[in-house]
Motif scaffolding. Sequence first.
Motif, PDB file in Angstrom:
ATOM      1  N   GLY A   1       0.627   9.818   7.669  1.00 48.24           N
ATOM      2  CA  GLY A   1      -0.493  10.714   7.413  1.00 48.24           C
ATOM      3  C   GLY A   1      -1.343  10.251   6.242  1.00 48.24           C
ATOM      4  N   GLY A   2      -2.159  11.163   5.734  1.00 48.89           N
ATOM      5  CA  GLY A   2      -3.004  10.872   4.580  1.00 48.89           C
ATOM      6  C   GLY A   2      -3.915   9.695   4.837  1.00 48.89           C
ATOM      7  N   GLY A   3      -3.974   8.778   3.845  1.00 48.67           N
ATOM      8  CA  GLY A   3      -4.724   7.545   4.009  1.00 48.67           C
ATOM      9  C   GLY A   3      -3.805   6.358   4.159  1.00 48.67           C
ATOM     10  N   GLY A   4      -2.557   6.603   4.511  1.00 44.03           N
ATOM     11  CA  GLY A   4      -1.536   5.577   4.510  1.00 44.03           C
ATOM     12  C   GLY A   4      -1.559   4.663   5.711  1.00 44.03           C
ATOM     13  N   THR A   5      -0.758   3.609   5.611  1.00 46.07           N
ATOM     14  CA  THR A   5      -0.588   2.657   6.700  1.00 46.07           C
ATOM     15  C   THR A   5       0.878   2.223   6.738  1.00 46.07           C
ATOM     16  OG1 THR A   5      -1.493   0.654   7.717  1.00 46.07           O
ATOM     17  CG2 THR A   5      -1.270   0.650   5.296  1.00 46.07           C
ATOM     18  N   ILE A   6       1.173   1.163   7.457  1.00 47.19           N
ATOM     19  CA  ILE A   6       2.548   0.684   7.605  1.00 47.19           C
ATOM     20  C   ILE A   6       3.170   0.454   6.224  1.00 47.19           C
ATOM     21  CG2 ILE A   6       3.910  -1.308   8.367  1.00 47.19           C
ATOM     22  CD1 ILE A   6       3.134   0.363  10.673  1.00 47.19           C
ATOM     23  N   PRO A   7       4.428   0.861   5.997  1.00 46.12           N
ATOM     24  CA  PRO A   7       5.088   0.571   4.720  1.00 46.12           C
ATOM     25  C   PRO A   7       4.938  -0.885   4.311  1.00 46.12           C
ATOM     26  CG  PRO A   7       6.445   2.046   6.027  1.00 46.12           C
ATOM     27  CD  PRO A   7       5.296   1.654   6.892  1.00 46.12           C
ATOM     28  N   ALA A   8       4.606  -1.106   3.045  1.00 46.86           N
ATOM     29  CA  ALA A   8       4.205  -2.426   2.565  1.00 46.86           C
ATOM     30  C   ALA A   8       5.379  -3.235   2.019  1.00 46.86           C
ATOM     31  CB  ALA A   8       3.143  -2.269   1.476  1.00 46.86           C
ATOM     32  N   ASN A   9       5.146  -4.545   1.908  1.00 43.49           N
ATOM     33  CA  ASN A   9       6.014  -5.512   1.235  1.00 43.49           C
ATOM     34  C   ASN A   9       7.257  -5.891   2.016  1.00 43.49           C
ATOM     35  OD1 ASN A   9       4.224  -5.643  -0.930  1.00 43.49           O
ATOM     36  ND2 ASN A   9       5.294  -4.021  -2.067  1.00 43.49           N
ATOM     37  N   PHE A  10       7.304  -5.550   3.306  1.00 39.48           N
ATOM     38  CA  PHE A  10       8.392  -6.025   4.149  1.00 39.48           C
ATOM     39  C   PHE A  10       7.952  -7.331   4.803  1.00 39.48           C
ATOM     40  CE2 PHE A  10       9.157  -1.506   3.755  1.00 39.48           C
ATOM     41  CZ  PHE A  10      10.520  -1.439   3.534  1.00 39.48           C
ATOM     42  N   SER A  11       8.692  -8.392   4.571  1.00 38.54           N
ATOM     43  CA  SER A  11       8.320  -9.699   5.109  1.00 38.54           C
ATOM     44  C   SER A  11       8.441  -9.759   6.625  1.00 38.54           C
ATOM     45  CB  SER A  11       9.201 -10.794   4.500  1.00 38.54           C
ATOM     46  OG  SER A  11       9.047 -10.866   3.109  1.00 38.54           O
ATOM     47  N   THR A  12       9.419  -9.024   7.150  1.00 36.25           N
ATOM     48  CA  THR A  12       9.712  -9.081   8.587  1.00 36.25           C
ATOM     49  C   THR A  12       9.550  -7.706   9.206  1.00 36.25           C
ATOM     50  OG1 THR A  12      11.301 -10.873   8.220  1.00 36.25           O
ATOM     51  CG2 THR A  12      11.461  -9.682  10.306  1.00 36.25           C
ATOM     52  N   HIS A  13       8.896  -7.658  10.352  1.00 30.53           N
ATOM     53  CA  HIS A  13       8.821  -6.452  11.158  1.00 30.53           C
ATOM     54  C   HIS A  13       9.607  -6.670  12.447  1.00 30.53           C
ATOM     55  CE1 HIS A  13       4.766  -5.285   9.109  1.00 30.53           C
ATOM     56  NE2 HIS A  13       5.799  -4.811   8.449  1.00 30.53           N
ATOM     57  N   ALA A  14      10.357  -5.657  12.867  1.00 32.93           N
ATOM     58  CA  ALA A  14      11.100  -5.690  14.129  1.00 32.93           C
ATOM     59  C   ALA A  14      10.806  -4.382  14.856  1.00 32.93           C
ATOM     60  CB  ALA A  14      12.596  -5.855  13.877  1.00 32.93           C
ATOM     61  N   ILE A  15       9.861  -4.408  15.789  1.00 32.42           N
ATOM     62  CA  ILE A  15       9.322  -3.202  16.414  1.00 32.42           C
ATOM     63  C   ILE A  15       9.710  -3.180  17.882  1.00 32.42           C
ATOM     64  CG2 ILE A  15       7.245  -1.840  16.804  1.00 32.42           C
ATOM     65  CD1 ILE A  15       7.852  -2.354  13.835  1.00 32.42           C
ATOM     66  N   ASP A  16      10.535  -2.220  18.275  1.00 36.78           N
ATOM     67  CA  ASP A  16      10.957  -2.119  19.662  1.00 36.78           C
ATOM     68  C   ASP A  16       9.795  -1.676  20.547  1.00 36.78           C
ATOM     69  OD1 ASP A  16      13.638  -2.004  21.375  1.00 36.78           O
ATOM     70  OD2 ASP A  16      12.333  -0.366  22.028  1.00 36.78           O
ATOM     71  N   ALA A  17       9.754  -2.196  21.765  1.00 37.83           N
ATOM     72  CA  ALA A  17       8.649  -1.901  22.680  1.00 37.83           C
ATOM     73  C   ALA A  17       8.582  -0.430  23.076  1.00 37.83           C
ATOM     74  CB  ALA A  17       8.760  -2.772  23.926  1.00 37.83           C
ATOM     75  N   SER A  18       9.705   0.288  22.961  1.00 36.31           N
ATOM     76  CA  SER A  18       9.721   1.709  23.327  1.00 36.31           C
ATOM     77  C   SER A  18       9.438   2.628  22.137  1.00 36.31           C
ATOM     78  CB  SER A  18      11.074   2.086  23.931  1.00 36.31           C
ATOM     79  OG  SER A  18      12.101   2.011  22.953  1.00 36.31           O
ATOM     80  N   SER A  19       9.238   2.064  20.960  1.00 35.18           N
ATOM     81  CA  SER A  19       8.990   2.871  19.762  1.00 35.18           C
ATOM     82  C   SER A  19       7.535   3.335  19.714  1.00 35.18           C
ATOM     83  CB  SER A  19       9.313   2.070  18.502  1.00 35.18           C
ATOM     84  OG  SER A  19       8.388   1.002  18.335  1.00 35.18           O
ATOM     85  N   THR A  20       7.265   4.279  18.810  1.00 31.76           N
ATOM     86  CA  THR A  20       5.916   4.830  18.658  1.00 31.76           C
ATOM     87  C   THR A  20       5.541   4.854  17.190  1.00 31.76           C
ATOM     88  OG1 THR A  20       6.151   6.242  20.615  1.00 31.76           O
ATOM     89  CG2 THR A  20       4.463   6.871  19.012  1.00 31.76           C
ATOM     90  N   ILE A  21       4.336   4.398  16.895  1.00 27.50           N
ATOM     91  CA  ILE A  21       3.757   4.562  15.561  1.00 27.50           C
ATOM     92  C   ILE A  21       2.505   5.404  15.703  1.00 27.50           C
ATOM     93  CG2 ILE A  21       2.731   3.405  13.570  1.00 27.50           C
ATOM     94  CD1 ILE A  21       4.525   1.022  14.122  1.00 27.50           C
ATOM     95  N   GLU A  22       2.474   6.512  14.940  1.00 27.77           N
ATOM     96  CA  GLU A  22       1.347   7.443  15.002  1.00 27.77           C
ATOM     97  C   GLU A  22       0.652   7.504  13.644  1.00 27.77           C
ATOM     98  OE1 GLU A  22       0.226  12.144  15.871  1.00 27.77           O
ATOM     99  OE2 GLU A  22       2.311  11.454  16.062  1.00 27.77           O
ATOM    100  N   TYR A  23      -0.654   7.295  13.661  1.00 24.35           N
ATOM    101  CA  TYR A  23      -1.501   7.480  12.488  1.00 24.35           C
ATOM    102  C   TYR A  23      -2.202   8.833  12.661  1.00 24.35           C
ATOM    103  CZ  TYR A  23      -0.980   2.417  11.633  1.00 24.35           C
ATOM    104  OH  TYR A  23      -0.498   1.145  11.394  1.00 24.35           O
ATOM    105  N   TYR A  24      -1.828   9.799  11.808  1.00 24.09           N
ATOM    106  CA  TYR A  24      -2.366  11.147  12.003  1.00 24.09           C
ATOM    107  C   TYR A  24      -3.087  11.673  10.764  1.00 24.09           C
ATOM    108  CZ  TYR A  24       1.575  13.236   9.407  1.00 24.09           C
ATOM    109  OH  TYR A  24       2.484  13.584   8.437  1.00 24.09           O
ATOM    110  N   GLY A  25      -3.468  10.783   9.855  1.00 21.81           N
ATOM    111  CA  GLY A  25      -4.148  11.208   8.638  1.00 21.81           C
ATOM    112  C   GLY A  25      -5.648  11.315   8.805  1.00 21.81           C
ATOM    113  N   VAL A  26      -6.377  10.904   7.763  1.00 18.90           N
ATOM    114  CA  VAL A  26      -7.836  11.042   7.758  1.00 18.90           C
ATOM    115  C   VAL A  26      -8.465   9.665   7.937  1.00 18.90           C
ATOM    116  CG1 VAL A  26      -9.814  11.983   6.525  1.00 18.90           C
ATOM    117  CG2 VAL A  26      -7.601  13.085   6.311  1.00 18.90           C
ATOM    118  N   ALA A  27      -8.698   8.918   6.857  1.00 23.45           N
ATOM    119  CA  ALA A  27      -9.224   7.557   6.949  1.00 23.45           C
ATOM    120  C   ALA A  27      -8.055   6.599   6.757  1.00 23.45           C
ATOM    121  CB  ALA A  27     -10.295   7.324   5.896  1.00 23.45           C
TER     122      ALA A  27
END
Length: 209
Positions: free
Chosen positions: A29-55
């Motif tokens: 929410g808010g003005g946030g984005t993906i948690p920062a400073n992680f060198s590696t991302h491992a995102i399952d194809a069945s997962s969901t990321i929702e951006y529900y903030g403002v800008a």
Amino acid sequence: SLDIGVNSANRNTIAGTFALGTNSTLRIGGGGTIPANFSTHAIDASSTIEYYGVAQTVATLNSSQNYGNLVISGSGLKEVNGNIGIAGNLTVNAGIFSVNTFTANRTSAGGTLTVANGAALRISGSGTIPANYSTHVIGATSTIEYNGTSSQTIADLNSGQNYGNLNIYNSVKALGGSITVGGTIAFGGTPNRLTIGSNTLTLQGSITG
């Protein structure tokens, strides 16, 4: 499901892995984005990321990872800062989702692109509708805006869907197939010409601009 809300869940130094497992959900929410400073991302194809903030910035992912399902809700403008891939569905429930001059294509054919009533999809550069979605669900009061300063192709839609409102700004646009617009076609900027060619444009609403 993890709902960060207006807070953050950043790593304190650059390293480590941020993982979303099978059927998991991350809500930002808010003005946030993906948690920062992680060198590696491992995102399952069945997962969901929702951006529900403002800008908010819809981030590109590390490690050549794609979003599973991407949901845009809340209010205001959500915009990508690079090309993103989506393994599942792209759903714009509310607010404005801008792909800028980048792409938000599905990684392979399938899935659903939804632009709900009252929501907007904005496409700049020379881009067109995000590709490889087998099904389109387009709300009657939604808006799809082509506002690139380069020539753009206005795509015909899948699943027998019509455009709700169609905005044509800033350059010459050409129909990529026959389309129906249930709401308003709005023209703006210079030049703002639409080339129909051998296609058919059916307008059920009005023209402004």
